[in-house]
Structures are given as structure tokens and as C-alpha cells.
Design a protein around this motif. Structure first.
Motif, PDB file in Angstrom:
ATOM      1  N   SER A 279       0.761  -1.458   0.164  1.00 54.12           N
ATOM      2  CA  SER A 279       0.025  -0.124  -0.564  1.00 54.12           C
ATOM      3  C   SER A 279       1.135   1.328   0.067  1.00 54.12           C
ATOM      4  N   TYR A 287       0.898   5.739   2.798  1.00 50.26           N
ATOM      5  CA  TYR A 287       0.520   5.243   2.303  1.00 50.26           C
ATOM      6  C   TYR A 287      -0.660   5.548   2.066  1.00 50.26           C
ATOM      7  N   ILE A 289      -4.359   4.187   1.643  1.00 49.68           N
ATOM      8  CA  ILE A 289      -5.847   2.474   1.243  1.00 49.68           C
ATOM      9  C   ILE A 289      -7.380   2.941   1.185  1.00 49.68           C
ATOM     10  N   GLU A 308      -5.549  -3.918   2.782  1.00 50.61           N
ATOM     11  CA  GLU A 308      -4.640  -2.996   2.252  1.00 50.61           C
ATOM     12  C   GLU A 308      -4.557  -2.299   3.242  1.00 50.61           C
TER      13      GLU A 308
END
Ligand SMILES: Cc1cc2nc3c(=O)[nH]c(=O)nc-3n(C[C@H](O)[C@H](O)[C@H](O)COP(=O)(O)OP(=O)(O)OC[C@H]3O[C@@H](n4cnc5c(N)ncnc54)[C@H](O)[C@@H]3O)c2cc1C
Length: 340
Positions: A279, A287, A289, A308
Motif C-alpha cells: 500500500s 501510504y 488505502i 490494504e
């Protein structure tokens, strides 16, 4: 003097279902979270768009209402003591000298975090408003872009505008509750699920809803806050006055990545591209998600976002705890570590 920023391990942008599960996954790896959302309540699309709709594809729940799922996710996150900053939008994301990130919100909150988890769904979203003079005054009292509680419409004369799934679903549901339901659409053909279209026509044949087609919204009549009628018109100028207590326009959502588009992340048609196995975005420490994250074959489902979130948390661990080795463990083995 500006207040010192909040300091945390992970800042989560977005308190939708996936952001909430991100708190849990981080908590399981002893990472503390601050969560920011532009909405006043947690829950993202589930809370804002379909709180009373049943969801059938959440593992372990044969059926659960969207609002109920959010309650469960909040309860699952609670032992890890997340700090929520609601009603504010994350505006800027700045890398600091020590590779930490500084987030600043529209209300001036500042959060200093080692990692950032962007769970911002479709970005800041809002309903497409019909361009009717004075509409703002009626919003929240007699004009609603979502149905939070269907009971609020019991015994009311309701006009529903639109031809898609939301318009169809609520026409069908409110037919049993409202005093009258009139469905205004610019074309005789509805574009929602065939099953719903068939149900709507059956209700119309039974006299439980009235199809006002091919008409478009043309004006509002009332005292400025409480509606008394909706004016509709055909393209030929034929006008009708629909006596009404409430208008529900369902013309879709406008979606806007907003400031996220300026954060130097690789984007693909308004989504953030990530490495599916971690991710991770193209920027170290950040990151993405849930609905906002994309990769080949992405399924925009809540359960996809949950996986994720788990991948992101595991991938962040060495950044937050650089002196520790991550040993993969099941929750059944470790329980709830470091829960408050
Ligand atoms: C009518 C309908 C029915 C659905 N039914 C299902 C279903 O049956 N099963 C299923 O799996 N999925 C379903 N979905 C899709 C599901 O709701 C989404 O996949 C899910 O909500 C994505 O979760 P998320 O947390 O990634 O994003 P969201 O739920 O969109 O939440 C993102 C949050 O981020 C916030 N945000 C955005 N930008 C910022 C910013 N800059 N600063 C602060 N906050 C920000 C937003 O305000 C929002 O609250 C449905 C969707 C709709 C509309």
C-alpha cells in the motif's frame, strides 16, 4: 505563538470504514494514530450516503446496516485510543528534516507523524446541487441529499428527483412510509438496476408513487426554509406545481481530490497509485488505502480496503519502530497489544 503540533506515529487522513480499520491494524502493531476527517462524524460514505442500507459483503456479517458497521469499526479501534479531529480537512502535508510529516488542517490543527495513511475515499465529496434559486435556505430542513433516517419522512409529501439507483431505492423505500412520493425525471427511462426499475413501475401502476416524467426541477415555493411546492417543467415549457413537504434531489456526487492532488503523489485518474503488496505510494512514509488507492485490477470494496490497511500497517512498522524486528503473529496469539 502557534501551539505545538500533536505528535503521533501515524496520521490517518479520512475516518471512513477503511481509515477506521487502519487504526486497528496500526494498533495491533503498537502504532498510535490521529485520524482527521472533513465530515463531522466518522464513517465516510457509509455514514454520509447510506447509513440505513444493508451491506451483504462484509466477511462475518451476513447482513449489517452501514451505520452498524461503522459502530463496530469504532468499537474495534477504541482499545487503541485513537485521537479524532473531525470537521476539518487536511490541507497540507510537509516533509520535515527528520523524515517525519507535518499535516495541517483547515482549522489550524497540526499533526507531526512518522507515517501517513491516506484513506480519503473519493476525496472530499459533496452532492451535486440542482441550480435552483434560494435552494440553500431549504437544505437540511426540507431539501435533503441523503436519507439519514427514513422515519423522518413518515406522513410527508415527498418529491424525489433523479433517475439513478439512489432515486429508485428511496422512492421504493419511502413509498411505504411517506404520504405521497412523486418521482421527477427528465426522461421516461430510468437508468438504475433493472430490478429496481421494475419495482418502481409496479408501485406506479399500483398508485403508490407518481412518475413525473419527462420533467425537470424548475423552482421552489415556500417560506425560504420550509417547502410548500416544487415547480417542474418540460423542455417544451409545460409547467406543473407539485405540493410537497420535502425534496430529495439525487443527482450524484461531485468528487474532488482537493489538496491531496498537490502532495506530490503519483495519481491515476484522481486515484493514488500504490504498490498492492505494501500500500506504499511513490513517496516514502506515505501510504494510501481504500477507495482512493488504485492498482491494476483494484476492486473498490470495503473488504479490499481492509486488506490494504493491514498491508500498510505492516509496511510502516519498520519506519515507526526502526530498532525492532517485526515478527508476524496472528491476533489469536498476541491479543490486543498496548491497548489503552
Ligand atoms: C450507495 C452505496 C452503496 C455501497 N455499498 C457497498 C457494499 O455493499 N459493499 C462494499 O464493499 N462497498 C459498498 N460501497 C462502497 C463503499 O462505501 C466504499 O468502498 C467505502 O466507503 C470506501 O471506504 P474509504 O474509507 O476508503 O472511503 P470513504 O468512505 O469515502 O471515506 C473517506 C473519508 O475521507 C474524508 N476525506 C477526504 N479528503 C479528506 C481530507 N483532505 N481531509 C480530511 N478528510 C478527508 C472524507 O470526508 C470521507 O469521510 C457503497 C457505496 C455507496 C455510495
Amino acid at each position: 505563538m502557534t501551539d505545538a503540533p500533536h505528535v503521533t506515529d501515524v496520521a490517518i487522513v479520512g475516518a471512513g470504514p477503511v481509515g477506521l480499520f487502519g487504526v486497528f491494524e496500526c494498533g495491533m502493531l503498537r502504532m498510535k494514530c490521529h485520524v482527521i476527517d472533513v465530515l463531522d462524524v466518522a464513517g465516510g460514505q457509509c455514514a454520509a450516503l447510506y447509513p440505513e442500507k444493508p451491506i451483504y459483503d462484509i466477511p462475518g456479517y451476513p447482513v449489517i446496516e452501514a451505520a452498524g458497521l461503522i459502530e463496530q469499526l469504532e468499537a474495534q479501534a477504541k482499545p487503541f485510543d485513537p485521537v479524532y479531529h473531525l470537521g476539518q480537512r487536511v490541507e497540507t502535508l510537509t516533509r520535515q528534516d527528520d523524515d517525519r510529516w507535518l499535516l495541517e488542517t483547515s482549522t489550524g490543527t497540526r499533526i507531526d507523524a512518522r507515517c501517513v495513511m491516506i484513506a480519503a475515499g473519493v476525496g472530499a465529496f459533496g452532492p451535486n446541487r440542482p441550480p435552483l434559486p434560494g435552494i440553500e435556505g431549504y437544505e437540511g430542513t426540507s431539501i435533503h441529499y441523503m436519507v439519514a433516517k427514513r422515519e423522518a419522512f413518515r406522513g410527508k409529501r415527498v418529491v424525489i428527483a433523479g433517475g439513478g439507483d439512489s432515486a429508485l431505492d428511496w422512492s421504493i423505500i419511502l413509498a411505504d412510509i411517506a404520504d405521497s412520493v412523486m418521482v421527477v425525471h427528465r426522461r421516461p427511462k430510468f437508468r438504475g438496476a433493472p430490478d429496481s426499475v421494475a419495482k418502481l413501475h409496479a408501485l406506479a401502476d399500483a398508485g403508490k408513487v407518481e412518475l413525473v416524467v419527462p420533467y425537470q426541477l424548475a423552482g421552489l415555493d415556500g417560506d425560504g426554509t420550509q417547502l410548500s411546492a416544487v415547480i417542474v417543467r418540460t423542455l417544451d415549457g409545460d409547467e406543473r406545481r407539485l405540493e410537497a413537504d420535502a425534496l430529495l434531489p439525487f443527482f450524484g456526487l461531485s468528487m474532488n481530490l482537493g489538496p491531496i492532488a498537490e502532495w506530490g503523489l503519483n495519481l491515476d485518474r484522481n486515484h493514488i497509485t500504490i504498490d498492492q503488496s505494501t500500500s506504499a505510494t511513490n513517496v516514502p512514509g506515505i501510504y494510501a488505502i481504500g477507495d482512493i488507492a488504485t492498482y491494476p485490477g483494484k476492486l473498490k470494496l470495503i473488504l479490499t480496503g481492509f486488506a490494504e490497511a493491514a498491508a500498510a500497517a505492516h509496511s510502516m512498522f519498520p519506519l515507526v519502530h526502526p530498532d525492532e524486528v517485526l515478527h508476524f503473529e496472528y491476533s489469536t496469539t498476541k491479543g490486543l497489544p498496548g491497548a489503552a
